[in-house]
Scaffold this motif. Sequence first.
Motif, PDB file in Angstrom:
ATOM      1  N   GLU A 161       0.808  -1.220   0.000  1.00  0.00           N
ATOM      2  CA  GLU A 161       0.000   0.000   0.000  1.00  0.00           C
ATOM      3  C   GLU A 161       0.840   1.268   0.000  1.00  0.00           C
ATOM      4  O   GLU A 161       0.313   2.357   0.169  1.00  0.00           O
ATOM      5  CB  GLU A 161      -0.923  -0.007   1.234  1.00  0.00           C
ATOM      6  N   ASP A 162       2.137   1.150  -0.165  1.00  0.00           N
ATOM      7  CA  ASP A 162       3.025   2.301  -0.130  1.00  0.00           C
ATOM      8  C   ASP A 162       2.813   3.156  -1.387  1.00  0.00           C
ATOM      9  O   ASP A 162       3.079   2.698  -2.504  1.00  0.00           O
ATOM     10  CB  ASP A 162       4.474   1.819  -0.042  1.00  0.00           C
ATOM     11  N   PRO A 163       2.355   4.403  -1.256  1.00  0.00           N
ATOM     12  CA  PRO A 163       2.113   5.236  -2.435  1.00  0.00           C
ATOM     13  C   PRO A 163       3.391   5.669  -3.138  1.00  0.00           C
ATOM     14  O   PRO A 163       3.339   6.179  -4.245  1.00  0.00           O
ATOM     15  CB  PRO A 163       1.363   6.454  -1.852  1.00  0.00           C
ATOM     16  N   THR A 164       4.561   5.479  -2.486  1.00  0.00           N
ATOM     17  CA  THR A 164       5.826   5.858  -3.116  1.00  0.00           C
ATOM     18  C   THR A 164       6.449   4.699  -3.874  1.00  0.00           C
ATOM     19  O   THR A 164       7.529   4.846  -4.435  1.00  0.00           O
ATOM     20  CB  THR A 164       6.829   6.346  -2.055  1.00  0.00           C
ATOM     21  N   ALA A 165       5.800   3.547  -3.898  1.00  0.00           N
ATOM     22  CA  ALA A 165       6.413   2.346  -4.463  1.00  0.00           C
ATOM     23  C   ALA A 165       5.940   2.070  -5.887  1.00  0.00           C
ATOM     24  O   ALA A 165       4.757   2.113  -6.188  1.00  0.00           O
ATOM     25  CB  ALA A 165       6.126   1.138  -3.577  1.00  0.00           C
ATOM     26  N   LEU A 166       6.891   1.804  -6.750  1.00  0.00           N
ATOM     27  CA  LEU A 166       6.626   1.327  -8.103  1.00  0.00           C
ATOM     28  C   LEU A 166       7.118  -0.107  -8.136  1.00  0.00           C
ATOM     29  O   LEU A 166       8.261  -0.383  -7.799  1.00  0.00           O
ATOM     30  CB  LEU A 166       7.386   2.172  -9.121  1.00  0.00           C
ATOM     31  N   TRP A 167       6.250  -1.028  -8.503  1.00  0.00           N
ATOM     32  CA  TRP A 167       6.655  -2.417  -8.335  1.00  0.00           C
ATOM     33  C   TRP A 167       6.578  -3.237  -9.608  1.00  0.00           C
ATOM     34  O   TRP A 167       5.778  -2.984 -10.492  1.00  0.00           O
ATOM     35  CB  TRP A 167       5.843  -3.078  -7.222  1.00  0.00           C
ATOM     36  N   VAL A 168       7.478  -4.224  -9.664  1.00  0.00           N
ATOM     37  CA  VAL A 168       7.518  -5.200 -10.746  1.00  0.00           C
ATOM     38  C   VAL A 168       7.024  -6.519 -10.174  1.00  0.00           C
ATOM     39  O   VAL A 168       7.510  -6.967  -9.133  1.00  0.00           O
ATOM     40  CB  VAL A 168       8.952  -5.373 -11.278  1.00  0.00           C
ATOM     41  N   ASP A 169       6.076  -7.152 -10.847  1.00  0.00           N
ATOM     42  CA  ASP A 169       5.509  -8.394 -10.338  1.00  0.00           C
ATOM     43  C   ASP A 169       6.459  -9.557 -10.627  1.00  0.00           C
ATOM     44  O   ASP A 169       6.232 -10.379 -11.515  1.00  0.00           O
ATOM     45  CB  ASP A 169       4.140  -8.637 -10.971  1.00  0.00           C
ATOM     46  N   GLN A 170       7.549  -9.601  -9.858  1.00  0.00           N
ATOM     47  CA  GLN A 170       8.553 -10.645 -10.043  1.00  0.00           C
ATOM     48  C   GLN A 170       7.978 -12.029  -9.772  1.00  0.00           C
ATOM     49  O   GLN A 170       8.381 -13.014 -10.401  1.00  0.00           O
ATOM     50  CB  GLN A 170       9.741 -10.387  -9.107  1.00  0.00           C
ATOM     51  N   MET A 171       7.049 -12.110  -8.847  1.00  0.00           N
ATOM     52  CA  MET A 171       6.445 -13.401  -8.536  1.00  0.00           C
ATOM     53  C   MET A 171       5.687 -13.950  -9.739  1.00  0.00           C
ATOM     54  O   MET A 171       5.780 -15.135 -10.072  1.00  0.00           O
ATOM     55  CB  MET A 171       5.516 -13.278  -7.327  1.00  0.00           C
ATOM     56  N   GLU A 172       4.943 -13.089 -10.418  1.00  0.00           N
ATOM     57  CA  GLU A 172       4.207 -13.517 -11.599  1.00  0.00           C
ATOM     58  C   GLU A 172       5.167 -13.961 -12.696  1.00  0.00           C
ATOM     59  O   GLU A 172       4.908 -14.944 -13.410  1.00  0.00           O
ATOM     60  CB  GLU A 172       3.313 -12.394 -12.115  1.00  0.00           C
ATOM     61  N   GLY A 173       6.278 -13.250 -12.855  1.00  0.00           N
ATOM     62  CA  GLY A 173       7.267 -13.656 -13.848  1.00  0.00           C
ATOM     63  C   GLY A 173       7.796 -15.054 -13.575  1.00  0.00           C
ATOM     64  O   GLY A 173       7.960 -15.868 -14.499  1.00  0.00           O
ATOM     65  N   ALA A 174       8.072 -15.354 -12.299  1.00  0.00           N
ATOM     66  CA  ALA A 174       8.562 -16.682 -11.928  1.00  0.00           C
ATOM     67  C   ALA A 174       7.505 -17.749 -12.160  1.00  0.00           C
ATOM     68  O   ALA A 174       7.808 -18.878 -12.584  1.00  0.00           O
ATOM     69  CB  ALA A 174       9.001 -16.683 -10.469  1.00  0.00           C
ATOM     70  N   ARG A 175       6.252 -17.402 -11.905  1.00  0.00           N
ATOM     71  CA  ARG A 175       5.174 -18.361 -12.139  1.00  0.00           C
ATOM     72  C   ARG A 175       5.033 -18.656 -13.633  1.00  0.00           C
ATOM     73  O   ARG A 175       4.772 -19.798 -14.035  1.00  0.00           O
ATOM     74  CB  ARG A 175       3.860 -17.842 -11.564  1.00  0.00           C
ATOM     75  N   LEU A 176       5.212 -17.643 -14.469  1.00  0.00           N
ATOM     76  CA  LEU A 176       5.165 -17.859 -15.913  1.00  0.00           C
ATOM     77  C   LEU A 176       6.243 -18.839 -16.348  1.00  0.00           C
ATOM     78  O   LEU A 176       5.995 -19.741 -17.161  1.00  0.00           O
ATOM     79  CB  LEU A 176       5.339 -16.524 -16.648  1.00  0.00           C
ATOM     80  N   ALA A 177       7.453 -18.650 -15.833  1.00  0.00           N
ATOM     81  CA  ALA A 177       8.571 -19.525 -16.192  1.00  0.00           C
ATOM     82  C   ALA A 177       8.302 -20.957 -15.746  1.00  0.00           C
ATOM     83  O   ALA A 177       8.507 -21.915 -16.502  1.00  0.00           O
ATOM     84  CB  ALA A 177       9.860 -19.004 -15.558  1.00  0.00           C
ATOM     85  N   THR A 178       7.841 -21.108 -14.514  1.00  0.00           N
ATOM     86  CA  THR A 178       7.584 -22.439 -13.960  1.00  0.00           C
ATOM     87  C   THR A 178       6.423 -23.114 -14.687  1.00  0.00           C
ATOM     88  O   THR A 178       6.487 -24.304 -15.029  1.00  0.00           O
ATOM     89  CB  THR A 178       7.280 -22.333 -12.455  1.00  0.00           C
ATOM     90  N   ALA A 179       5.356 -22.366 -14.941  1.00  0.00           N
ATOM     91  CA  ALA A 179       4.197 -22.916 -15.646  1.00  0.00           C
ATOM     92  C   ALA A 179       4.578 -23.387 -17.048  1.00  0.00           C
ATOM     93  O   ALA A 179       4.075 -24.411 -17.538  1.00  0.00           O
ATOM     94  CB  ALA A 179       3.090 -21.870 -15.718  1.00  0.00           C
ATOM     95  N   HIS A 180       5.463 -22.639 -17.698  1.00  0.00           N
ATOM     96  CA  HIS A 180       5.918 -23.024 -19.042  1.00  0.00           C
ATOM     97  C   HIS A 180       6.560 -24.406 -19.013  1.00  0.00           C
ATOM     98  O   HIS A 180       6.256 -25.267 -19.864  1.00  0.00           O
ATOM     99  CB  HIS A 180       6.914 -21.983 -19.557  1.00  0.00           C
ATOM    100  N   LEU A 181       7.411 -24.656 -18.034  1.00  0.00           N
ATOM    101  CA  LEU A 181       8.079 -25.953 -17.931  1.00  0.00           C
ATOM    102  C   LEU A 181       7.086 -27.061 -17.592  1.00  0.00           C
ATOM    103  O   LEU A 181       7.138 -28.160 -18.158  1.00  0.00           O
ATOM    104  CB  LEU A 181       9.185 -25.890 -16.879  1.00  0.00           C
ATOM    105  N   LEU A 182       6.162 -26.777 -16.691  1.00  0.00           N
ATOM    106  CA  LEU A 182       5.167 -27.782 -16.321  1.00  0.00           C
ATOM    107  C   LEU A 182       4.219 -28.083 -17.479  1.00  0.00           C
ATOM    108  O   LEU A 182       3.846 -29.243 -17.700  1.00  0.00           O
ATOM    109  CB  LEU A 182       4.376 -27.318 -15.096  1.00  0.00           C
ATOM    110  N   ASP A 183       3.852 -27.060 -18.229  1.00  0.00           N
ATOM    111  CA  ASP A 183       2.969 -27.258 -19.370  1.00  0.00           C
ATOM    112  C   ASP A 183       3.639 -28.107 -20.462  1.00  0.00           C
ATOM    113  O   ASP A 183       2.951 -28.796 -21.234  1.00  0.00           O
ATOM    114  CB  ASP A 183       2.534 -25.925 -19.965  1.00  0.00           C
ATOM    115  N   LEU A 184       4.961 -28.053 -20.520  1.00  0.00           N
ATOM    116  CA  LEU A 184       5.689 -28.880 -21.487  1.00  0.00           C
ATOM    117  C   LEU A 184       5.714 -30.346 -21.067  1.00  0.00           C
ATOM    118  O   LEU A 184       6.074 -31.217 -21.865  1.00  0.00           O
ATOM    119  CB  LEU A 184       7.122 -28.367 -21.648  1.00  0.00           C
ATOM    120  N   GLY A 185       5.355 -30.612 -19.813  1.00  0.00           N
ATOM    121  CA  GLY A 185       5.321 -31.989 -19.333  1.00  0.00           C
ATOM    122  C   GLY A 185       6.401 -32.341 -18.328  1.00  0.00           C
ATOM    123  O   GLY A 185       6.514 -33.501 -17.915  1.00  0.00           O
TER     124      GLY A 185
END
Length: 339
Positions: A161-185
């Motif tokens: 909730e910090d109004p001074t913070a600009l954030w990158v959703d690093q967690m979502e990026g990691a989930r994309l990478a992991t999901a890609h590998l799992l989706d490949l089997g």
Amino acid sequence: MATTRAEQPRSPSIRDVARIAGVSHQTVSRVLNNSDAIRAETRDRVLAAMEELQYRPNRAARALVTSKTRTIGVLTAQRSHYGPTVTLQAIEDAAVLRGYSVTTANIAVPTDAAVRDGLGHLLDQDVEGIIVIAPQQRVFDIIEELGVRTPYVTLRSSINEDPTALWVDQMEGARLATAHLLDLGHEYVRHIAGPQDWIEADARMQGFLREMSDRDMPVQPPILGDWTADFGYLAGRELLRWRDCTAVFCSNDAMALGVMHAARSYGLDVPGDLSVVGYDDIPEAKHFWPPLTTVQVDFAELGRRSVDILLPSGEDVLRPIDIVPQLVVRGSTSAPRRR
């Protein structure tokens, strides 16, 4: 014969500009401060005179008149890493477009004393704002502890909730990478994380763990790395000695490069025997062999937005908006080979 200090030609002054332009030195001062009370033709004459004399305004003198230094400070750490380097360059470029200069304080070793010294260095220069791209949690804790009154923007890796913070959703990026590998089997995926005290590394590790957990996949403890290709190579050698995984997700591209080297050292094929995913999408990633599948973060946009928030133009006050990483699929990943 050496030229003495007294004999050296002096730099042109504001009065020299006024004389060449045929105006008063007060008029030159108004042009320098972007006054709306100056006619366009007068402004053009003054600017032409400045160009002819190669006059550069003295920032210190202007600060005494305007009470503004037109300087922003950047507190950073590990400037050798790709993300912070690109972000810092974008901050400098965006600041220049607004007529500001940038001064930096680099924290070589992220101790409490170093953080305080870095902040003190910036505040002693009367910067008008501070952008914090140092990635350790203790940096934010110290800023709050010191009660810094100078406007600042922090770059975070998780929403709050910090109004001074600009954030990158690093967690979502990691989930994309992991999901890609799992989706490949792939069923047996390992993660090589970054340093434990880096916020980005922790967020990426949490994203990997959550995606694996949500898919009810077996999880081995992540390996804590140091961002280097050397560590990726050593960790890869240990992991591949037992061949208990078919895919590795690395917290940055450098460690992914090391893992690919380790696979080659065992005579393994990437991606036939081992799929590898990195993070950051450094410019060299597409030239690895095979080209690296990775998660792309727009670090330049991150820098530009941080300046937009710190120095809003006109009446538009931007609120912090998240930057969502994107998966870039290349040749280092494929379905697991049947055994």
